[in-house]
Design a protein around this motif. Structure first.
Motif, PDB file in Angstrom:
ATOM      1  N   ILE A 167      87.226  22.600  54.597  1.00 60.11           N
ATOM      2  CA  ILE A 167      87.882  23.904  54.528  1.00 60.11           C
ATOM      3  C   ILE A 167      88.014  24.433  53.111  1.00 60.11           C
TER       4      ILE A 167
ATOM      5  N   TYR B 247      78.171  24.482  60.364  1.00 62.10           N
ATOM      6  CA  TYR B 247      78.004  24.872  58.962  1.00 62.10           C
ATOM      7  C   TYR B 247      76.527  24.908  58.580  1.00 62.10           C
TER       8      TYR B 247
ATOM      9  N   SER C 198      81.491  33.282  53.900  1.00 64.31           N
ATOM     10  CA  SER C 198      80.970  32.042  53.346  1.00 64.31           C
ATOM     11  C   SER C 198      80.481  31.148  54.467  1.00 64.31           C
TER      12      SER C 198
ATOM     13  N   ASP D  73      83.308  29.107  55.794  1.00 67.17           N
ATOM     14  CA  ASP D  73      84.487  29.784  56.330  1.00 67.17           C
ATOM     15  C   ASP D  73      84.198  30.248  57.754  1.00 67.17           C
TER      16      ASP D  73
ATOM     17  N   GLU E 218      86.225  31.085  60.122  1.00 67.75           N
ATOM     18  CA  GLU E 218      87.019  32.232  60.544  1.00 67.75           C
ATOM     19  C   GLU E 218      86.360  33.534  60.103  1.00 67.75           C
TER      20      GLU E 218
ATOM     21  N   ASN F 163      86.370  33.685  46.619  1.00 66.22           N
ATOM     22  CA  ASN F 163      85.658  32.814  47.552  1.00 66.22           C
ATOM     23  C   ASN F 163      84.209  32.646  47.123  1.00 66.22           C
TER      24      ASN F 163
END
Length: 653
Positions: free
Chosen positions: A304, A497, A598, A601, A603, A650
């Motif tokens: 995370i 990912y 990203s 990320d 979310e 970020n």
């Protein structure tokens, strides 16, 4: 897994029905995704234990030491406090149903018709879920056996003695947190009996709340929290989103944090050193739990993008497999979990070093990218990762264990080399004078169109190769129903990912057309594997396969394709009509290679594919889609807002 598999005939498929029937009323069953079951009346706790040492003896023992801090002073008074608590007061005798273990009212459901109180004080029959008749001892044992065979090998924290039927009473009496975590995880995919998971989850939620409130607990509570963080049963969450958005990462972050705090308070960190207390069974268990805290803390931080726990907690003395006797094989043919654990620990230390050096903070990372001194660190890490593979890559173990090590290795390659990929993007954008969306897009695609000529070509190629290698292992070497279904959630999320990373790398024009087609096919196969590994539509595999489908099918038209050639999918039209309307008006989305999410990320990825990003970042575009008559100039396609080069918040790649 032979030494961990109890003698039981319990079926292992995910949709099997437990043979023992719970006495719970089947007419009142509810779905776990909607609510917990109806009112469950809990029995009162076990009666107070008789003090084994008198108050006078404890008081005398406390005189010989000088308190060093308020905590020591409090310990000196513990004997007196316990002595007073062990003698039932008249008030408590007069009102025995006043409070339960958590201080809330509880009621006795095991009174006979004459009103006399008769209930066991220890053993499985005194266990809360059995007392309340939510489960019976047979069902509890079958769940323990199911956990031992399918889940335990991936994180062998439960002492193996508890996988004998004869030890069930001791398990329930001494390790209620750990037993409840085992039952909650083992029941999370029983689609034929959802009420079992509901009862277990409700009790587990109560126990977690008690730990957070500061009740007395031991190492078994720390172990329970770590196990929950590895699988994050959906019954512990009040709401399940249809598309995965990283909720499991957040829950794991909280459970691991609570485990670390609890373990540190219990002094588990002292086991990082080989002290004078001897290598007793208790000490070895505490060391294993604390080392598992270290592994979990590092891996969740990598997932995370948050800093490690400030207190460490690193194994200071270079722990090896001999330091974990409970994991060592007993007889020939047993899995050597001690060596597997050491390999995982060594790889985790590499994960931690990469995160600490390259991803330590936005300011530091940004300066490192622009100055170019990241190259020496990335090269050193690549060599260290290769050394790990030469040492542990051929470790003899079962296929599921070998696969978990390979997947962890490939994701570490991706995580390390992706930093250099981001650095190449940053350097390219800094050298660009114009910052409008169109010029940035054209500049970036022109820059990455010839990767072989770039300074960081080796890093870019290796990051893409690692992401593809991870998905290849996932679809070719992992059986979805027998293995992936039971694996910890991090291996699902690493795959997500990797697929998101490949989506973003593709948007830069790094892949030639033939390679892009192969990657698309691989992602499609990945979504199919994730679905097959799921027990139902709300399981983690199904939810994140939808995320990948939305990402790759709804918004993956190459920017170089002629307008109108992109064919939308039925899934896009059904799940996101707003996006479909946008596609009809503009033929396809002219997204930027530096789009605003990203690859780490989930979310933000969910916002991107669901359209939530529209309302928060471009109100004009949202109004245009909702009220096209208000927008007069339809000649310009709507564009997703792009990154303008500010890396203060970020890593967008």
């Amino acid at each position: 897994m032979k030494n961990f598999t109890p003698n039981t005939s319990l079926a292992t498929p995910r949709d099997s029905t437990l043979e023992s029937t719970s006495p719970a009323n089947s007419d009142n069953r509810q779905s776990a995704k909607n609510s917990y079951p109806g009112p469950v009346v809990f029995a009162p706790p076990n009666p107070p234990r008789t003090a084994s040492v008198s108050v006078e003896e404890e008081d005398a023992a406390s005189i010989g030491s000088v308190p060093r801090n308020p905590s020591d002073a409090w310990q000196c008074l513990t004997g007196i406090a316990k002595g007073g608590a062990d003698d039932p007061s008249p008030e408590m005798v007069a009102d025995p149903l006043r409070t339960g273990t958590t201080g809330f009212p509880s009621y006795n459901v095991l009174q006979n018709s004459a009103g006399s109180e008769f209930q066991p004080t220890s053993g499985i029959k005194a266990y809360r879920l059995v007392q309340t008749r939510s489960l019976d001892p047979g069902t509890v044992w079958q769940l323990v056996a199911r956990y031992a065979e399918n889940f335990h090998p991936y994180l062998p924290l439960v002492p193996r003695k508890y996988f004998e039927r004869s030890a069930l009473d001791a398990f329930a009496t001494n390790e209620k947190h750990l037993l409840t975590a085992v039952l909650t995880i083992a029941s999370k995919d029983l689609v034929e009996r959802p009420e079992i998971h509901e009862y277990c989850s409700k009790y587990m939620h109560e126990l977690i709340s008690g730990i957070a409130a500061g009740i007395d607990c031991d190492v078994e509570a720390v172990e329970a929290l770590l196990l929950l963080a590895e699988w994050e049963p959906q019954g512990l969450r009040p709401r399940i989103e249809r598309v995965g958005r990283g909720e499991e990462d957040r829950a794991a972050w909280m459970h691991i944090g609570l485990a670390l705090r609890s373990g540190y308070f219990l002094g588990l960190d002292r086991t990082s050193f080989r002290g004078d207390s001897g290598d007793t069974e208790t000490e070895a268990r505490r060391r294993l739990a604390w080392t598992s805290c270290y592994i979990s803390d590092r891996l969740i931080s990598v997932r995370i993008g948050r800093a490690f726990w400030s207190r460490g907690p690193g194994p200071m003395t270079g722990l090896v497999s001999q330091d974990f006797p409970s994991l060592q094989p007993i007889k020939d043919g047993d899995e050597d979990y001690a060596r597997i654990f050491q390999a995982t620990l060594d790889l985790t230390q590499l994960y931690g070093n990469v995160h600490d050096v390259l991803y330590s903070g936005m300011r530091t990372s940004n300066q490192m990218m622009l100055m170019g001194d990241y190259v020496k660190y990335v090269d050193d890490f690549r060599l260290a990762i290769l050394r790990w593979k030469s040492l542990w890559g051929s470790l003899p173990c079962s296929t599921p264990m070998q696969v978990t090590l390979q997947l962890s290795y490939e994701y570490l390659r991706l995580y390390t080399n992706a930093f250099a990929f981001q650095a190449a993007i940053s350097q390219s954008l800094v050298s660009k004078t114009k910052n409008d969306d169109q010029s940035q897009r054209e500049h970036l695609r022109a820059t990455f169109n010839n990767v072989a000529s770039m300074q960081d070509a080796r890093f870019i190629y290796e990051s893409v190769d690692a992401a593809k290698a991870y998905l290849t292992i996932l679809v070719d070497m992992v059986h979805p129903e027998k293995h992936l279904h039971f694996m910890p959630l991090r291996f699902y999320l690493y795959g997500i990912y990797a697929a998101v990373f490949l989506y973003k790398a593709r948007s830069f024009g790094v892949m030639p057309h033939s390679e892009e087609l192969n990657v698309r096919n691989m992602v499609t196969r990945t979504t199919e594997i994730l679905k097959r590994a799921s027990a139902g539509p709300d399981d983690i595999g199904s939810r994140y396969s939808r995320l990948l489908e939305l990402l790759w099918q709804s918004k993956s038209a190459p920017t170089s394709s002629p307008a109108g050639t992109h064919q939308g999918s039925d899934l896009r039209m059904q799940s996101n009509p707003l996006q479909h309307r946008m596609q009809e008006q503009t033929n396809y989305v002219h997204f930027s290679p530096a789009n605003d999410f990203s690859w780490l990320d989930l979310e933000a990825v969910g916002d991107y594919v669901s359209g939530d990003q529209i309302s928060s970042t471009n109100t004009l575009a949202f109004d245009t889609l909702q009220n096209p008559d208000l927008y007069q100039d339809r000649s310009q396609p709507w564009q997703i807002p792009t990154w303008s080069g500010d890396m203060s918040s970020n890593l967008l790649f």
